[in-house]
Design an enzyme around this catalytic site. Structure first.
Site, PDB file in Angstrom:
ATOM      1  N   ASP A   8     -14.996  -6.066  -5.048  1.00  0.00           N
ATOM      2  CA  ASP A   8     -15.266  -7.429  -6.070  1.00  0.00           C
ATOM      3  C   ASP A   8     -16.301  -8.270  -4.431  1.00  0.00           C
ATOM      4  O   ASP A   8     -16.224  -8.318  -3.483  1.00  0.00           O
ATOM      5  CB  ASP A   8     -13.422  -8.175  -5.997  1.00  0.00           C
ATOM      6  CG  ASP A   8     -13.227  -8.723  -4.595  1.00  0.00           C
ATOM      7  OD1 ASP A   8     -13.162  -8.679  -3.771  1.00  0.00           O
ATOM      8  OD2 ASP A   8     -11.639  -9.328  -5.288  1.00  0.00           O
ATOM      9  N   HIS A   9     -15.929  -9.929  -4.907  1.00  0.00           N
ATOM     10  CA  HIS A   9     -16.687 -10.925  -4.412  1.00  0.00           C
ATOM     11  C   HIS A   9     -15.948 -10.920  -2.716  1.00  0.00           C
ATOM     12  O   HIS A   9     -16.683 -11.116  -2.039  1.00  0.00           O
ATOM     13  CB  HIS A   9     -16.732 -12.396  -4.959  1.00  0.00           C
ATOM     14  CG  HIS A   9     -15.188 -12.863  -5.391  1.00  0.00           C
ATOM     15  ND1 HIS A   9     -14.261 -12.401  -6.030  1.00  0.00           N
ATOM     16  CD2 HIS A   9     -14.506 -13.683  -5.069  1.00  0.00           C
ATOM     17  CE1 HIS A   9     -13.320 -12.732  -6.425  1.00  0.00           C
ATOM     18  NE2 HIS A   9     -13.637 -14.069  -5.415  1.00  0.00           N
ATOM     19  N   CYS A  65     -11.761  -5.183  -1.081  1.00  0.00           N
ATOM     20  CA  CYS A  65     -11.361  -6.922  -1.011  1.00  0.00           C
ATOM     21  C   CYS A  65     -11.515  -7.695  -0.219  1.00  0.00           C
ATOM     22  O   CYS A  65     -11.205  -7.989   0.487  1.00  0.00           O
ATOM     23  CB  CYS A  65     -10.603  -6.650  -2.797  1.00  0.00           C
ATOM     24  SG  CYS A  65      -8.793  -6.495  -2.689  1.00  0.00           S
ATOM     25  N   GLY A  66     -10.504  -9.054  -0.504  1.00  0.00           N
ATOM     26  CA  GLY A  66     -10.200 -10.099   0.561  1.00  0.00           C
ATOM     27  C   GLY A  66      -9.412  -8.830   0.761  1.00  0.00           C
ATOM     28  O   GLY A  66      -9.465  -8.987   2.659  1.00  0.00           O
ATOM     29  N   THR A  67      -8.352  -8.812   0.867  1.00  0.00           N
ATOM     30  CA  THR A  67      -7.314  -8.117   1.299  1.00  0.00           C
ATOM     31  C   THR A  67      -7.212  -7.037   1.466  1.00  0.00           C
ATOM     32  O   THR A  67      -6.184  -6.292   1.915  1.00  0.00           O
ATOM     33  CB  THR A  67      -5.984  -8.471   0.803  1.00  0.00           C
ATOM     34  OG1 THR A  67      -5.579  -8.113  -1.138  1.00  0.00           O
ATOM     35  CG2 THR A  67      -5.336 -10.124   0.905  1.00  0.00           C
ATOM     36  N   GLY A  68      -7.377  -5.903   0.116  1.00  0.00           N
ATOM     37  CA  GLY A  68      -7.256  -4.497   0.402  1.00  0.00           C
ATOM     38  C   GLY A  68      -6.111  -4.303  -1.272  1.00  0.00           C
ATOM     39  O   GLY A  68      -5.864  -3.302  -1.495  1.00  0.00           O
ATOM     40  N   GLY A  70      -5.208  -5.621  -4.145  1.00  0.00           N
ATOM     41  CA  GLY A  70      -5.648  -6.430  -5.049  1.00  0.00           C
ATOM     42  C   GLY A  70      -6.083  -4.980  -5.844  1.00  0.00           C
ATOM     43  O   GLY A  70      -5.425  -3.892  -6.884  1.00  0.00           O
ATOM     44  N   HIS A  98      -2.404  13.584   5.246  1.00  0.00           N
ATOM     45  CA  HIS A  98      -0.851  14.126   4.799  1.00  0.00           C
ATOM     46  C   HIS A  98      -0.745  13.228   3.499  1.00  0.00           C
ATOM     47  O   HIS A  98      -0.439  13.992   2.655  1.00  0.00           O
ATOM     48  CB  HIS A  98      -0.273  12.931   5.523  1.00  0.00           C
ATOM     49  CG  HIS A  98       0.241  14.079   6.725  1.00  0.00           C
ATOM     50  ND1 HIS A  98       0.947  13.336   7.296  1.00  0.00           N
ATOM     51  CD2 HIS A  98      -0.406  14.678   8.265  1.00  0.00           C
ATOM     52  CE1 HIS A  98       1.623  13.914   8.677  1.00  0.00           C
ATOM     53  NE2 HIS A  98       0.390  14.465   8.856  1.00  0.00           N
ATOM     54  N   ASN A  99      -1.777  12.469   2.789  1.00  0.00           N
ATOM     55  CA  ASN A  99      -2.101  12.848   1.344  1.00  0.00           C
ATOM     56  C   ASN A  99      -3.301  12.198   0.677  1.00  0.00           C
ATOM     57  O   ASN A  99      -3.448  12.445  -0.513  1.00  0.00           O
ATOM     58  CB  ASN A  99      -1.759  10.823   1.521  1.00  0.00           C
ATOM     59  CG  ASN A  99      -0.544  10.589   2.908  1.00  0.00           C
ATOM     60  OD1 ASN A  99      -0.793   9.689   3.250  1.00  0.00           O
ATOM     61  ND2 ASN A  99       0.310  10.184   2.484  1.00  0.00           N
ATOM     62  N   ARG A 132       2.562  22.254   3.973  1.00  0.00           N
ATOM     63  CA  ARG A 132       3.546  21.462   3.964  1.00  0.00           C
ATOM     64  C   ARG A 132       3.533  20.132   3.265  1.00  0.00           C
ATOM     65  O   ARG A 132       3.980  19.159   1.858  1.00  0.00           O
ATOM     66  CB  ARG A 132       4.533  20.758   4.368  1.00  0.00           C
ATOM     67  CG  ARG A 132       4.955  19.864   5.292  1.00  0.00           C
ATOM     68  CD  ARG A 132       5.502  19.807   6.450  1.00  0.00           C
ATOM     69  NE  ARG A 132       5.234  18.833   7.372  1.00  0.00           N
ATOM     70  CZ  ARG A 132       4.203  18.565   8.449  1.00  0.00           C
ATOM     71  NH1 ARG A 132       3.501  19.757   8.462  1.00  0.00           N
ATOM     72  NH2 ARG A 132       3.969  17.407   9.147  1.00  0.00           N
ATOM     73  N   HIS A 133       1.785  18.857   3.218  1.00  0.00           N
ATOM     74  CA  HIS A 133       1.752  17.967   2.866  1.00  0.00           C
ATOM     75  C   HIS A 133       1.310  18.395   1.091  1.00  0.00           C
ATOM     76  O   HIS A 133       1.042  17.384   0.364  1.00  0.00           O
ATOM     77  CB  HIS A 133       1.106  17.765   3.578  1.00  0.00           C
ATOM     78  CG  HIS A 133       1.216  16.660   4.085  1.00  0.00           C
ATOM     79  ND1 HIS A 133       1.770  16.508   5.088  1.00  0.00           N
ATOM     80  CD2 HIS A 133       0.684  17.538   6.143  1.00  0.00           C
ATOM     81  CE1 HIS A 133       2.295  16.299   6.708  1.00  0.00           C
ATOM     82  NE2 HIS A 133       1.791  17.001   6.536  1.00  0.00           N
TER      83      HIS A 133
HETATM   84  C1  RB5 Z   1      -9.981 -12.576  -4.243  1.00  0.00           C
HETATM   85  O1  RB5 Z   1     -10.179 -14.341  -4.167  1.00  0.00           O
HETATM   86  C2  RB5 Z   1      -9.002 -11.793  -4.025  1.00  0.00           C
HETATM   87  O2  RB5 Z   1      -7.966 -12.393  -4.888  1.00  0.00           O
HETATM   88  C3  RB5 Z   1      -8.950 -10.355  -3.481  1.00  0.00           C
HETATM   89  O3  RB5 Z   1     -10.074 -10.162  -3.419  1.00  0.00           O
HETATM   90  C4  RB5 Z   1      -8.055  -9.979  -3.294  1.00  0.00           C
HETATM   91  O4  RB5 Z   1      -7.535  -9.395  -2.144  1.00  0.00           O
HETATM   92  C5  RB5 Z   1      -7.252  -8.971  -3.877  1.00  0.00           C
HETATM   93  O5  RB5 Z   1      -5.964  -8.307  -3.558  1.00  0.00           O
END
Ligand code: RB5
Length: 150
Positions: A8-9, A65-68, A70, A98-99, A132-133
Site C-alpha cells: 500500500d502507500h 504496508c506501514g506495519t506489515g 494489516g 517450519h511454516n 514433521r512440519h
Molecule cells: C496505512 O496508514 C497503514 O494503516 C497501513 O500501511 C498498515 O500499517 C496497516 O496495517
C-alpha cells in the site's frame, strides 16, 4: 523463481527498494503496485498478490504496508496463503523451514531498508524442511477446509 510483490502507500518506498534489490539478483518479479504514495487500501493489494500466489502463477509473494500487520492479516484470509510477518532474520528463515510461508510481509515503518533486504534474501533462499512440519502445515489446510475455505 517467479515472485509477486505489492504494497500500500505505507509500504511503497520499501517495496520499491526491495523490488530493485531482488531484480538485481535475477529474480523474475511482477509488481502489483501501489505505484506511488497516494493512499490505497492494503486489503486490495493483499488480495491481488495472494490470489496470484494461491493460483500458482507465482511461487512466492512479498507484501509491504506501514506495519506489515494489516496486509498479512488480509493475505492470510486467502485459502492456501501462509503469510509471515517478519522483522528479523531468524523468523524469516523459520517461516520457510517450519511454516512453508509463501508470502513474506514486512513493515516499512518498522524496519530499515538494509534489514528488509537481508530478511528478503534469507526468506527467498530458504527451503521448507518438510518432515514433521508437513503434518502441521497440512493441519492449517484442514482448518481452512473445516470452514469451507479450502
Ligand atoms: C496505512 O496508514 C497503514 O494503516 C497501513 O500501511 C498498515 O500499517 C496497516 O496495517
Amino acid at each position: 523463481m517467479k515472485i509477486a510483490i505489492g504494497s500500500d502507500h505505507g509500504g511503497f518506498v520499501l517495496k520499491s527498494e526491495i523490488l530493485k534489490h531482488i531484480q538485481s539478483k535475477g529474480y523474475d518479479v511482477k509488481d502489483f503496485g501501489s505505484y506511488s504514495v497516494e493512499s490505497v487500501d492494503y486489503p486490495d493489494v493483499a488480495h491481488e498478490v495472494s490470489e496470484a500466489v494461491a493460483k500458482g502463477d507465482y511461487e512466492r509473494g512479498i507484501l509491504i504496508c506501514g506495519t506489515g500487520i494489516g496486509i498479512s492479516i488480509a493475505a492470510n484470509k486467502i485459502p492456501g496463503i501462509r503469510a509471515a510477518l517478519c522483522g528479523d532474520c531468524f523468523s524469516a528463515k523459520a517461516s520457510r523451514e517450519h511454516n512453508n510461508a509463501n508470502i513474506l510481509a514486512m513493515g516499512e515503518r518498522v524496519i530499515g531498508v538494509e534489514l528488509a533486504k537481508m530478511i528478503t534474501d534469507i526468506w527467498l533462499a530458504t527451503e521448507f524442511e518438510g518432515g514433521r512440519h508437513s503434518r502441521r502445515v497440512d493441519k492449517i489446510g484442514d482448518i481452512e477446509c473445516r470452514y469451507n475455505r479450502g
